[in-house]
Design a protein around this motif. Structure first.
Motif, PDB file in Angstrom:
ATOM      1  N   ILE A  49       0.853  -1.189   0.000  1.00 47.07           N
ATOM      2  CA  ILE A  49       0.000   0.000   0.000  1.00 47.07           C
ATOM      3  C   ILE A  49       0.889   1.240   0.000  1.00 47.07           C
ATOM      4  O   ILE A  49       1.903   1.283   0.714  1.00 47.07           O
ATOM      5  N   VAL A  51       0.160   5.465   0.315  1.00 47.59           N
ATOM      6  CA  VAL A  51      -0.851   6.511   0.516  1.00 47.59           C
ATOM      7  C   VAL A  51      -0.185   7.874   0.412  1.00 47.59           C
ATOM      8  O   VAL A  51       0.638   8.226   1.264  1.00 47.59           O
ATOM      9  N   PHE A  57      -7.835   8.156   1.200  1.00 48.09           N
ATOM     10  CA  PHE A  57      -7.510   6.821   0.691  1.00 48.09           C
ATOM     11  C   PHE A  57      -8.409   5.804   1.363  1.00 48.09           C
ATOM     12  O   PHE A  57      -8.522   5.773   2.594  1.00 48.09           O
ATOM     13  N   GLY A  58      -9.066   4.977   0.576  1.00 43.63           N
ATOM     14  CA  GLY A  58      -9.980   3.984   1.116  1.00 43.63           C
ATOM     15  C   GLY A  58      -9.440   2.572   0.985  1.00 43.63           C
ATOM     16  O   GLY A  58      -8.856   2.213  -0.043  1.00 43.63           O
ATOM     17  N   ILE A  59      -9.615   1.772   2.034  1.00 40.93           N
ATOM     18  CA  ILE A  59      -9.332   0.338   1.973  1.00 40.93           C
ATOM     19  C   ILE A  59     -10.680  -0.366   1.952  1.00 40.93           C
ATOM     20  O   ILE A  59     -11.443  -0.305   2.914  1.00 40.93           O
ATOM     21  N   LYS A  67      -8.759  -5.985   6.537  1.00 41.99           N
ATOM     22  CA  LYS A  67      -8.650  -4.521   6.587  1.00 41.99           C
ATOM     23  C   LYS A  67      -8.127  -4.037   7.939  1.00 41.99           C
ATOM     24  O   LYS A  67      -7.179  -3.253   8.011  1.00 41.99           O
ATOM     25  N   LEU A  71      -4.539  -2.160   8.882  1.00 41.43           N
ATOM     26  CA  LEU A  71      -4.440  -0.843   9.507  1.00 41.43           C
ATOM     27  C   LEU A  71      -3.615  -0.911  10.789  1.00 41.43           C
ATOM     28  O   LEU A  71      -2.781  -0.027  11.055  1.00 41.43           O
ATOM     29  N   VAL A 179      -6.652   7.924  10.698  1.00 41.61           N
ATOM     30  CA  VAL A 179      -6.969   6.563  10.264  1.00 41.61           C
ATOM     31  C   VAL A 179      -8.282   6.155  10.915  1.00 41.61           C
ATOM     32  O   VAL A 179      -8.392   6.135  12.141  1.00 41.61           O
ATOM     33  N   THR A 208      -3.924  13.857   5.810  1.00 41.39           N
ATOM     34  CA  THR A 208      -4.105  12.596   5.105  1.00 41.39           C
ATOM     35  C   THR A 208      -5.159  11.775   5.842  1.00 41.39           C
ATOM     36  O   THR A 208      -5.087  11.630   7.063  1.00 41.39           O
ATOM     37  N   ILE A 210      -7.097   8.057   5.836  1.00 43.37           N
ATOM     38  CA  ILE A 210      -7.230   6.700   5.325  1.00 43.37           C
ATOM     39  C   ILE A 210      -8.329   6.016   6.122  1.00 43.37           C
ATOM     40  O   ILE A 210      -8.357   6.103   7.346  1.00 43.37           O
ATOM     41  N   SER A 212     -11.120   2.481   6.286  1.00 44.49           N
ATOM     42  CA  SER A 212     -11.567   1.190   5.769  1.00 44.49           C
ATOM     43  C   SER A 212     -13.082   1.198   5.712  1.00 44.49           C
ATOM     44  O   SER A 212     -13.751   1.866   6.509  1.00 44.49           O
ATOM     45  N   CYS A 223     -12.963   9.021  -2.216  1.00 46.97           N
ATOM     46  CA  CYS A 223     -11.546   8.666  -2.347  1.00 46.97           C
ATOM     47  C   CYS A 223     -10.935   9.102  -3.667  1.00 46.97           C
ATOM     48  O   CYS A 223     -11.559   9.018  -4.724  1.00 46.97           O
TER      49      CYS A 223
END
Length: 341
Positions: A49, A51, A57-59, A67, A71, A179, A208, A210, A212, A223
């Motif tokens: 990954i 980012v 940013f998507g998981i 997932k 993380l 996150v 940033t 990110i 899930s 995203c």
């Protein structure tokens, strides 16, 4: 928003801090070959990954896909069995823990705490002085329409309000990286919309983000880039448009005529139907040359164009193409379960 953090971040290795994408955009997170087993079961199998800083940013993947484990490895909460990761330019995530905000899927607040105190407490865990956290906690609650609840105990709040409080506690220390693990779970449509707007504001300020999710619509709306994870592997990581382009755009054409030299411009596998009024419907993949050469031949051949539309594949269709129908069905089951809770 993040200026206050600049003086608190520990110095890192210059080579590590220089990590960037091929386009020169610095990376907030970079992971290569992450592997994790639990009691012999392979939960994450060689995840890569990257980012970019300032991205959303998507998981994306069903429950059990890996997932949350991914993380937690990125954040240093658990260690990978193998592989490497860099967080905000550091190989040791603990070195930059104060620059990170993390909202776990398992929510947890002390029920007897007042809302603003809970936010301050979460900030203190990331190094924010309590007095400053209390002031910011009240301000954040006010900004997000919960000023009236600042002095209420967590047990007195609705589920959605309590989740908002925990989210604000994740942000109170003004992290560079946020996150969020399944942040939309349990929220009604109104609060989901509020959260989407908040995520966009964070990214606009350079943070940033990110997150899930098992809900494709959130990833598609928010995203820039995604990683699709299924069975502990990442079969795709890249731009949302890049994922959608895995499936050719579909052309829907309606003409007055059914024959002519222009028919040679249509792919061999074109689907054709004649309506009761004698007009013709055509459906086919957009040719590699794009719509202009096709339009030119249709017009020159006097096909009698009544309508022409080009429909790009959605992210759901791309997910099915990339991860497979079983993973897509698992996503749908997850959505149904969450909706019934």
């Amino acid at each position: 928003m993040n200026r206050a953090l600049s003086d608190t971040l520990p110095a890192g290795n210059d080579a590590e801090l220089g990590a960037s994408t091929g386009a020169g955009r610095p990376l907030a997170i970079q992971a290569q070959g992450l592997v994790k087993r639990f009691e012999g079961t392979l939960a994450v199998d060689g995840v890569d990954i990257a980012v970019p800083e300032g991205a959303i940013f998507g998981i994306l993947g069903p429950n059990g896909a890996g997932k949350t484990t991914t993380l937690r490895m990125l954040l240093g909460i658990i260690e990978p069995d193998s592989g490497t990761r860099t967080l905000l330019g550091h190989r040791r995530p603990a070195d930059v823990a104060r620059a990170v905000g993390y909202l776990p899927e398992e929510r947890g607040l002390y029920p007897s705490m007042k809302a603003f105190e809970a936010i301050a407490f979460m900030g203190a865990l990331r190094g924010l002085p309590l007095a400053q956290g209390r002031r910011r906690g009240r301000a954040l609650l006010e900004e997000n329409g919960l000023g009236h609840a600042a002095d209420r105990q967590i047990r007195q709040l609705s589920k959605g309000m309590a989740q908002t409080v925990q989210l604000l506690g994740t942000l109170v220390h003004e992290p560079r990286l946020v996150v969020l693990d399944e942040p939309f779970s349990g929220l009604d449509a109104i609060n989901q919309g509020k959260l989407e707007r908040l995520i966009r504001r964070l990214a606009a300020n350079g943070t940033t983000v990110i997150f899930s999710t098992h809900v494709i619509a959130h990833a598609e709306r928010l995203c820039e880039e995604i990683a699709i994870i299924a069975g502990g592997k990442v079969p795709f990581a890249g731009g949302v448009d890049e994922a959608r382009d895995r499936i050719p755009a579909q052309v829907r054409l309606e003409t007055r005529r059914g024959e002519g030299s222009w028919r040679a411009a249509l792919p061999a596998d074109t689907e054709h139907d004649t309506k009761a009024d004698g007009t013709h419907l055509w459906s086919f993949d957009l040719p590699d040359g794009g719509p202009e050469p096709l339009l030119r031949k249709l017009i020159e051949g006097e096909a009698g164009i009544l309508s022409l539309s080009i429909e790009r594949a959605g992210l759901h269709d791309a997910f099915v193409e990339i991860a497979g129908e079983a993973a897509a069905r698992a996503l749908e089951v997850d959505e149904q379960v969450k909706a019934s809770e």
